[in-house]
Design a protein around this motif. Sequence first.
Motif, PDB file in Angstrom:
ATOM      1  N   UNK A 266      39.105  12.789  53.612  1.00  0.00           N
ATOM      2  CA  UNK A 266      39.080  13.407  52.284  1.00  0.00           C
ATOM      3  C   UNK A 266      40.186  14.452  52.141  1.00  0.00           C
ATOM      4  N   UNK A 267      40.414  15.216  53.182  1.00  0.00           N
ATOM      5  CA  UNK A 267      41.333  16.346  53.087  1.00  0.00           C
ATOM      6  C   UNK A 267      42.788  15.973  53.332  1.00  0.00           C
ATOM      7  N   UNK A 268      43.037  15.013  54.202  1.00  0.00           N
ATOM      8  CA  UNK A 268      44.413  14.650  54.528  1.00  0.00           C
ATOM      9  C   UNK A 268      44.875  13.438  53.713  1.00  0.00           C
ATOM     10  N   UNK A 269      43.917  12.663  53.225  1.00  0.00           N
ATOM     11  CA  UNK A 269      44.268  11.456  52.475  1.00  0.00           C
ATOM     12  C   UNK A 269      45.166  11.703  51.268  1.00  0.00           C
ATOM     13  N   UNK A 270      44.805  12.615  50.353  1.00  0.00           N
ATOM     14  CA  UNK A 270      45.655  12.864  49.179  1.00  0.00           C
ATOM     15  C   UNK A 270      47.076  13.309  49.516  1.00  0.00           C
ATOM     16  N   UNK A 271      47.296  14.250  50.461  1.00  0.00           N
ATOM     17  CA  UNK A 271      48.672  14.591  50.829  1.00  0.00           C
ATOM     18  C   UNK A 271      49.453  13.400  51.390  1.00  0.00           C
ATOM     19  N   UNK A 272      48.771  12.535  52.154  1.00  0.00           N
ATOM     20  CA  UNK A 272      49.434  11.349  52.685  1.00  0.00           C
ATOM     21  C   UNK A 272      49.876  10.424  51.558  1.00  0.00           C
ATOM     22  N   UNK A 273      48.981  10.196  50.600  1.00  0.00           N
ATOM     23  CA  UNK A 273      49.329   9.349  49.451  1.00  0.00           C
ATOM     24  C   UNK A 273      50.486   9.956  48.671  1.00  0.00           C
ATOM     25  N   UNK A 274      50.491  11.274  48.532  1.00  0.00           N
ATOM     26  CA  UNK A 274      51.565  11.956  47.812  1.00  0.00           C
ATOM     27  C   UNK A 274      52.915  11.727  48.490  1.00  0.00           C
ATOM     28  N   UNK A 275      52.944  11.820  49.815  1.00  0.00           N
ATOM     29  CA  UNK A 275      54.188  11.582  50.550  1.00  0.00           C
ATOM     30  C   UNK A 275      54.661  10.146  50.364  1.00  0.00           C
ATOM     31  N   UNK A 276      53.728   9.206  50.396  1.00  0.00           N
ATOM     32  CA  UNK A 276      54.091   7.792  50.199  1.00  0.00           C
ATOM     33  C   UNK A 276      54.706   7.575  48.817  1.00  0.00           C
ATOM     34  N   UNK A 277      54.101   8.198  47.801  1.00  0.00           N
ATOM     35  CA  UNK A 277      54.580   8.022  46.428  1.00  0.00           C
ATOM     36  C   UNK A 277      55.959   8.661  46.251  1.00  0.00           C
TER      37      UNK A 277
ATOM     38  N   UNK B  27      58.246   9.253  48.364  1.00  0.00           N
ATOM     39  CA  UNK B  27      59.312   8.611  49.126  1.00  0.00           C
ATOM     40  C   UNK B  27      59.394   7.107  48.875  1.00  0.00           C
ATOM     41  N   UNK B  28      58.650   6.635  47.865  1.00  0.00           N
ATOM     42  CA  UNK B  28      58.736   5.233  47.474  1.00  0.00           C
ATOM     43  C   UNK B  28      58.338   4.256  48.561  1.00  0.00           C
ATOM     44  N   UNK B  29      57.373   4.610  49.372  1.00  0.00           N
ATOM     45  CA  UNK B  29      56.952   3.744  50.474  1.00  0.00           C
ATOM     46  C   UNK B  29      55.911   2.736  49.993  1.00  0.00           C
ATOM     47  N   UNK B  30      55.884   1.542  50.572  1.00  0.00           N
ATOM     48  CA  UNK B  30      54.910   0.530  50.157  1.00  0.00           C
ATOM     49  C   UNK B  30      53.489   0.933  50.515  1.00  0.00           C
ATOM     50  N   UNK B  31      52.547   0.506  49.704  1.00  0.00           N
ATOM     51  CA  UNK B  31      51.146   0.878  49.917  1.00  0.00           C
ATOM     52  C   UNK B  31      50.591   0.321  51.219  1.00  0.00           C
ATOM     53  N   UNK B  32      51.226  -0.726  51.761  1.00  0.00           N
ATOM     54  CA  UNK B  32      50.706  -1.364  52.966  1.00  0.00           C
ATOM     55  C   UNK B  32      50.730  -0.419  54.170  1.00  0.00           C
ATOM     56  N   UNK B  33      51.638   0.570  54.155  1.00  0.00           N
ATOM     57  CA  UNK B  33      51.700   1.488  55.298  1.00  0.00           C
ATOM     58  C   UNK B  33      50.592   2.523  55.249  1.00  0.00           C
ATOM     59  N   UNK B  34      49.868   2.594  54.134  1.00  0.00           N
ATOM     60  CA  UNK B  34      48.797   3.581  54.010  1.00  0.00           C
ATOM     61  C   UNK B  34      47.714   3.347  55.052  1.00  0.00           C
ATOM     62  N   UNK B  35      47.311   2.089  55.234  1.00  0.00           N
ATOM     63  CA  UNK B  35      46.233   1.789  56.173  1.00  0.00           C
ATOM     64  C   UNK B  35      46.612   2.126  57.604  1.00  0.00           C
ATOM     65  N   UNK B  36      47.834   1.744  57.999  1.00  0.00           N
ATOM     66  CA  UNK B  36      48.264   2.042  59.368  1.00  0.00           C
ATOM     67  C   UNK B  36      48.387   3.547  59.585  1.00  0.00           C
ATOM     68  N   UNK B  37      48.862   4.270  58.576  1.00  0.00           N
ATOM     69  CA  UNK B  37      49.000   5.724  58.690  1.00  0.00           C
ATOM     70  C   UNK B  37      47.637   6.395  58.800  1.00  0.00           C
ATOM     71  N   UNK B  38      46.685   5.956  57.977  1.00  0.00           N
ATOM     72  CA  UNK B  38      45.323   6.507  58.035  1.00  0.00           C
ATOM     73  C   UNK B  38      44.709   6.235  59.401  1.00  0.00           C
ATOM     74  N   UNK B  39      44.928   5.026  59.932  1.00  0.00           N
ATOM     75  CA  UNK B  39      44.377   4.678  61.243  1.00  0.00           C
ATOM     76  C   UNK B  39      44.914   5.603  62.328  1.00  0.00           C
TER      77      UNK B  39
END
Length: 252
Positions: free
Chosen positions: A110-121, A123-135
Amino acid sequence: MRELFFLLGFEFREEFDSIAWTVYLWLFFAFQYFVYGQLISKLVTSVSDYYLYYGTGLLIIMTFNVGTWAGRRFVEGAHEGRLRYILSLPIRRGELFLEQVLLGLASNLVRVGPPLVLILILNGMPAVVLLSSVAVLLAMSVGIMGIMISLSFIAFKSFDIYSAIIAGLSALLIRFSTVLYPLAFMPKAYSTVSLANPLTYGGDLLRNSLSVDVNSLLNPQVSTFVVVAVGISTIALGMMLVPRTLEGVKSS
């Protein structure tokens, strides 16, 4: 197991009755990333795109802070008398340890997820890396929480000593790692110590999953092995120590 998930649901609702800590972490990230990160990235010119490198480091620091919080919360529950009530419930001591780890994982997400999504957005990174990063972040969180909760036997003797050890350990693990600076740019003596730090492997693994290119990342297979091994070993250590530690716990 039903009792475990019932207790987990109860503590999760209680934890998020107040969102002050969550908002603080988000504000901490925003200030560090958009203000301090911009300034320091102008000074560090030897690393290509240090701004992104620094942003991923902040995610690791946030994960570490949440993991440390999970350990302190477990200890404070004992001193406040809350743990004694939980121990009266029909739940095994090992399951109680697992419940604390699962609560910490949910809080971290809950706490780290939103900042991670913000960095992805940004820097124009694909959404597919979200799962591996969260893991990666959750795996790191397991190892950190396992260490912090396992050290609770010290806190039940002296909370001041526990706090001092955790503060010192936090400073050493973060500074002697690749969280804020790449391995290739460290002095040899410094980098040797950093290679013995699990945060170094977790940080480089996260950057590999986000395709951050600094030409000095550790082998992702080795990093994966270290992160998983630390998580499993600290969970095993906690399952062994915590049930023994909890017997005879007294509240302040």
